[in-house]
Design an enzyme around this catalytic site. Sequence first.
Site, PDB file in Angstrom:
ATOM      1  N   ASP A  94     -11.034   3.112   4.591  1.00  0.00           N
ATOM      2  CA  ASP A  94     -11.396   1.693   4.490  1.00  0.00           C
ATOM      3  C   ASP A  94     -12.909   1.518   4.308  1.00  0.00           C
ATOM      4  OD1 ASP A  94      -9.652  -0.496   4.456  1.00  0.00           O
ATOM      5  OD2 ASP A  94      -9.055  -0.183   6.542  1.00  0.00           O
ATOM      6  N   LYS A 116       0.842  -1.207   0.000  1.00  0.00           N
ATOM      7  CA  LYS A 116       0.000   0.000   0.000  1.00  0.00           C
ATOM      8  C   LYS A 116       0.878   1.258   0.000  1.00  0.00           C
ATOM      9  CE  LYS A 116      -3.822  -2.417   2.258  1.00  0.00           C
ATOM     10  NZ  LYS A 116      -4.557  -2.747   3.488  1.00  0.00           N
ATOM     11  N   GLN A 133      -4.557  -1.558   9.754  1.00  0.00           N
ATOM     12  CA  GLN A 133      -4.455  -2.848   9.074  1.00  0.00           C
ATOM     13  C   GLN A 133      -5.000  -3.957   9.970  1.00  0.00           C
ATOM     14  OE1 GLN A 133      -3.551  -3.338   5.918  1.00  0.00           O
ATOM     15  NE2 GLN A 133      -3.763  -5.554   6.028  1.00  0.00           N
TER      16      GLN A 133
END
Length: 295
Positions: free
Chosen positions: A123, A54, A100
């Site tokens: 997200d 990422k 994460q």
Amino acid sequence: MTARILDGKALAAAIEGSLHEEVEAFATASGRAPRLVVVLVGDLPASASYVAAKARAAARVGIDAEVVRATGSCDTASLVALVRGIAHGSHGPVDGILVQLPLPRQVDTLAVLDTVPADLDVDGFHPENAGLLSQGRPRFIPCTAAGVQRLLVDARIATAGRHAVIVGRSDIVGKPLALLLASRGPGGDATVTLCHSRTTDLADHCRAADILVAAVGQPGLITADMVRPGATVIDVGINRVGEDGGSRLVGDVDFAAVAAVAGAITPVPGGVGPLTVAMLLANTLLAAELRIGRR
Ligand code: GUN
């Protein structure tokens, strides 16, 4: 039949190309690059490698990404405090925060995720963003679900009036994807069946699919006899297998056998994974633009 391979890597590269231009335009207008802070907890090799991917992708398009690490022995309160601090600028200006997953067992994951403010929630996990998606007026769409829809649209695989069967009801993929595919508009208007661990006759449901999405995390779950000839098969699974501690990546689909039956199929790696990353970058740019009123 030999299935057409849906190349997620190539599509992600094309998306990154246009994002790069949009990021430059944003930076010119605002005087700074969009900024993403990623929280990485513990030392799970898979999480570390996803986060590294990422960060590399962010750098390619001109998004400034910082990875903030926390020890795997941390508790809920310390993580909540860390995320709250980041949201308030402890690690510099911020347009997006990503925590994460998975978090260590002792941590209350929802308590930590709920700390990410809705306007920084790239997200798409915040209840406000999940609610907006369920009402058909999405803001930040969970990245993997958005990536699957984008792949279908780009490949010109019709969804309207088709039967999409999703295996896996996670908040990250299965549930938001069910909402997206059933929503009105391009890449939507499908009839959706959401299967899960308590579904009876899973194979029968799968065989009824025009579009079959596997998002469980179980290697070999989808076998050739579960796929209608000519169906589109989207493999969201990323599983590490092999004697040497899991160096080989496979999805949830028995790729070789299913590719002989399906009309189109995503590989692992190189299918959905790169699109998840591209959609995160798109969400980060969107968050930055919303912040300054450019969208
Ligand atoms: N772990 C696996 N997939 C995801 C994702 O989409 N977002 C976050 N934050 N963690 C993940």
